[in-house]
Scaffold this motif. Structure first.
Motif, PDB file in Angstrom:
ATOM      1  N   UNK A 164       0.546  -0.912  -0.108  1.00  0.00           N
ATOM      2  CA  UNK A 164       0.301   0.161  -0.081  1.00  0.00           C
ATOM      3  C   UNK A 164       0.878   0.970  -0.413  1.00  0.00           C
ATOM      4  N   UNK A 165       0.328   2.413  -0.736  1.00  0.00           N
ATOM      5  CA  UNK A 165       0.938   3.546  -1.298  1.00  0.00           C
ATOM      6  C   UNK A 165       1.395   4.311   0.581  1.00  0.00           C
ATOM      7  N   UNK A 166       0.343   3.782   1.720  1.00  0.00           N
ATOM      8  CA  UNK A 166       0.787   5.177   2.661  1.00  0.00           C
ATOM      9  C   UNK A 166       1.674   4.160   4.057  1.00  0.00           C
ATOM     10  N   UNK A 167       2.097   2.802   3.748  1.00  0.00           N
ATOM     11  CA  UNK A 167       2.684   2.042   4.135  1.00  0.00           C
ATOM     12  C   UNK A 167       4.606   1.928   2.820  1.00  0.00           C
ATOM     13  N   UNK A 168       4.092   1.215   2.377  1.00  0.00           N
ATOM     14  CA  UNK A 168       5.801   0.762   1.099  1.00  0.00           C
ATOM     15  C   UNK A 168       5.697   2.425   0.893  1.00  0.00           C
ATOM     16  N   UNK A 181      -0.539  13.037  -3.994  1.00  0.00           N
ATOM     17  CA  UNK A 181       0.520  12.150  -3.371  1.00  0.00           C
ATOM     18  C   UNK A 181       1.710  12.704  -4.210  1.00  0.00           C
ATOM     19  N   UNK A 182       1.649  13.459  -4.928  1.00  0.00           N
ATOM     20  CA  UNK A 182       2.862  13.861  -5.189  1.00  0.00           C
ATOM     21  C   UNK A 182       3.523  14.933  -3.935  1.00  0.00           C
ATOM     22  N   UNK A 183       2.615  15.797  -3.380  1.00  0.00           N
ATOM     23  CA  UNK A 183       3.089  17.145  -2.284  1.00  0.00           C
ATOM     24  C   UNK A 183       3.816  15.893  -1.154  1.00  0.00           C
ATOM     25  N   UNK A 184       3.226  14.327  -1.750  1.00  0.00           N
ATOM     26  CA  UNK A 184       3.910  13.944  -0.056  1.00  0.00           C
ATOM     27  C   UNK A 184       4.870  13.502   0.093  1.00  0.00           C
ATOM     28  N   UNK A 185       5.429  13.377  -0.792  1.00  0.00           N
ATOM     29  CA  UNK A 185       6.958  13.130  -1.349  1.00  0.00           C
ATOM     30  C   UNK A 185       7.952  13.937  -1.014  1.00  0.00           C
ATOM     31  N   UNK A 186       7.078  15.624  -1.241  1.00  0.00           N
ATOM     32  CA  UNK A 186       8.492  16.848  -0.687  1.00  0.00           C
ATOM     33  C   UNK A 186       8.421  16.768   0.563  1.00  0.00           C
ATOM     34  N   UNK A 187       7.392  16.521   0.703  1.00  0.00           N
ATOM     35  CA  UNK A 187       7.110  16.231   2.733  1.00  0.00           C
ATOM     36  C   UNK A 187       8.231  15.280   2.995  1.00  0.00           C
ATOM     37  N   UNK A 188       7.832  14.533   2.817  1.00  0.00           N
ATOM     38  CA  UNK A 188       9.161  13.165   3.228  1.00  0.00           C
ATOM     39  C   UNK A 188      10.435  13.696   2.585  1.00  0.00           C
ATOM     40  N   UNK A 189      10.981  14.459   1.662  1.00  0.00           N
ATOM     41  CA  UNK A 189      12.315  14.517   1.160  1.00  0.00           C
ATOM     42  C   UNK A 189      12.154  15.407   2.492  1.00  0.00           C
ATOM     43  N   UNK A 190      11.911  16.682   3.038  1.00  0.00           N
ATOM     44  CA  UNK A 190      12.688  17.526   3.948  1.00  0.00           C
ATOM     45  C   UNK A 190      12.204  17.132   4.749  1.00  0.00           C
TER      46      UNK A 190
END
Ligand code: NAD
Length: 508
Positions: free
Chosen positions: A224-228, A249-258
């Motif tokens: 699942x996206x929200x896990x893996x 979800x793209x925005x989330x990856x910017x957050x994960x990176x930050x």
């Protein structure tokens, strides 16, 4: 391209094929460490196809460890470019050899018409891999104009461990768009397919190992996206995430990176793309053919779908008439039947979302001129190609990405208004313009804020042209073309002072 099989032959293949369900980590097909699974569904029948490994933190950590080790030992990252070329080309040959099998797996999980998968997705994916493979030993570094006493080389090095997070609408093709440049530049790649469509990525990873990809260089973590997906985004030892999917979800990856290690993020996101037809457009029947292809190809589950038809009011009725004629070329039904051009919507969730937009279009006052209904073929998720006329720019169906077979027709009075309406969106992925006036077409192409603008045709360019979006459609890079090679590499300057020490003046 291999020749098409018959519906019976595809169905027989579907009954006998082994369905890959394990993750691929460290060169091996493996269940999730915790033993978890999730179901993958055939959207054409509603039946469960298989239970896929549900990878969690421990699986992602293991895959990253293997990827890093492979990168550091250099078996791939430092191999001769021509060797990487050979292996990727061998993978392309194996995909060609197994094209029918890959096509059936893709269609079973996604609901895509097998005709498209066999004639577009797989041949384009193979061509993409071959093109990037060929580029591997043809890209040069630079030297800088820094004077006689210096040799300064500017080189590109692979980033290291790259995660590719994929959508469900073009599973094989999006995989190829990322794998081609990421592997050819020497990275170790971890792929997370969308949870709806895993099997072709799993099978292609097996073929990649058969082709000679070293252990740890291409791995697939399913889940699942929200896990893996989240674990990949937050992982401190991943150098880049190349993502294709929704803007949300793209925005989330910017957050994960930050929040983690400032890993590089490249996003290919959604679109609400305009197709502009002016009153001097030639051959309206040909325009109609492009306009229907632009919105109904892949049941409209396409980021570059031209879901807004912005047409000069003087020719709107004539064009609509032609479009309704062309609709007859879009039979809907069993996706394993190569006679069908429209298959099933990928999931119940997406089906409900599209039907919700159709209701919204009706309630906001747009006029249905074709389709608008679900179609019952067993328990599958099918929706008729749907056309709304009398749409205004403020309506929900004109503003939000529907990602389904729904066309909104907006009438305008002139070219300036057409460009204004075309740009009145938070997205900027693609646009098409139909007009006989070449100069005006070029001016409009300049003024439309989108990553790809096609003139007198619908399309996405080809593998040689960069693809990606302005505004909320993209961030940080492009798929396809040599620009894609750049984004999977890091620039390095190596500065050498070559002045003759004997002639160097010492300062007192
Ligand atoms: P999505 O954003 O729901 O999912 C994309 C991927 O992100 C999947 O692998 C998913 O598992 C993962 N994911 C989901 N939630 C996550 C989370 N919280 N953290 C980390 N990862 C997560 O998109 P989708 O529904 O699979 O695809 C449809 C979207 O993709 C549309 O908006 C479409 O326009 C876009 N798309 C864009 C392009 C392009 O090239 N620009 C191409 C194809 C599709």
């Amino acid at each position: 391209m291999s020749s098409l099989l018959t519906r019976d032959e595809y169905q027989a293949l579907a009954r006998t094929l082994a369905l890959p369900a394990n993750a691929v980590i460290g060169g091996k097909s493996t269940p999730a460490i915790g033993g978890g699974t999730f179901e993958t569904i055939n959207p054409a029948t509603g039946e469960v196809l298989a239970k896929i490994a549900s990878c969690r933190k421990e699986d992602v950590d293991l895959a990253v460890e293997k990827a890093r080790r492979a990168f550091d030992t250099g078996g791939w990252s430092r191999s001769h470019p021509s060797e990487r070329k050979r292996v990727i080309r061998r993978l392309a040959r194996l995909m060609e050899k197994h094209a029918h099998e890959l096509a059936v797996l893709e269609t079973l999980e996604s609901g895509k018409p097998i005709y498209d998968v066999e004639t577009i997705d797989i041949p384009e994916a193979i061509h993409c891999l071959e093109w990037h493979a060929e580029a591997t030993d043809k890209i040069y570094g630079q030297t800088s104009p820094s004077g006689d006493n210096v040799v300064s080389t500017i080189v590109r090095q692979p980033l290291g461990v790259v995660a590719c997070v994929l959508p469900w609408n073009f599973p094989i093709l999006m995989l190829a768009w990322k794998l081609g440049p990421a592997l050819s530049t020497g990275n170790s790649v971890i792929v997370k397919p969308a949870e709806q469509t895993n099997m072709t990525a799993l099978r292609i990873a097996e073929l990649a190992h058969e082709a000679g990809i070293p252990e740890g260089v291409l791995q697939i973590v399913t889940g699942p996206g929200e896990v893996t997906g989240k674990e990949l985004g937050l992982h401190p030892d991943i150098d880049m995430v190349a993502f294709t999917g929704s803007t949300e979800i793209g925005r989330k990856f910017l957050e994960y990176s930050a929040k983690s290690n400032l890993k590089r993020i490249v996003l290919e996101c959604g679109g609400k793309n305009p197709c502009i037809v002016l009153d001097d457009a030639e051959c309206l029947d040909v325009v109609a053919q492009h306009a229907t292809q632009a919105v109904f190809w892949n049941m409209g589950e396409n980021c570059s779908s031209n879901s807004r038809l912005i047409v000069h009011k003087n020719i709107k009725d004539k064009l609509l008439e032609q479009i309704l004629v062309k609709l007859r070329d879009w039979p809907l039904g069993d996706p394993l039947d190569p006679g069908n051009r429209l298959g099933a919507i990928v999931s119940k969730e997406q089906f409900d979302k599209i039907m919700g937009y159709i209701s919204k279009g009706k309630s906001e006052g747009a006029k249905i001129v074709a389709g608008g209904n679900a179609q019952a073929f067993g328990k599958g998720y099918f929706i008729e190609p749907t056309i709304f006329d009398n749409v205004t720019a403020g309506m929900t169906i004109a503003r939000e990405e529907i990602f389904g077979p729904v066309l909104s027709i907006i009438s305008v009075a002139n070219a300036d208004e057409a460009v204004r309406v075309a740009n009145d969106t938070s997205y900027g992925l693609a646009a098409s313009i139909f007009t006989a006036n070449g100069g005006r077409a070029q001016r409009m192409a300049r003024d439309i804020r989108a990553g790809t603008v096609t003139i007198n045709c619908y399309g996405e360019g080809d593998v040689t042209t960069p693809f990606g979006g302005f505004k909320l459609s993209g961030f940080g890079g492009r798929d396809k073309s040599l620009h894609a090679h750049d984004q999977y590499t890091e620039l390095k300057t190596v500065w050498t002072d070559i002045s003759d020490p004997k002639q160097t003046q010492t300062l007192d």
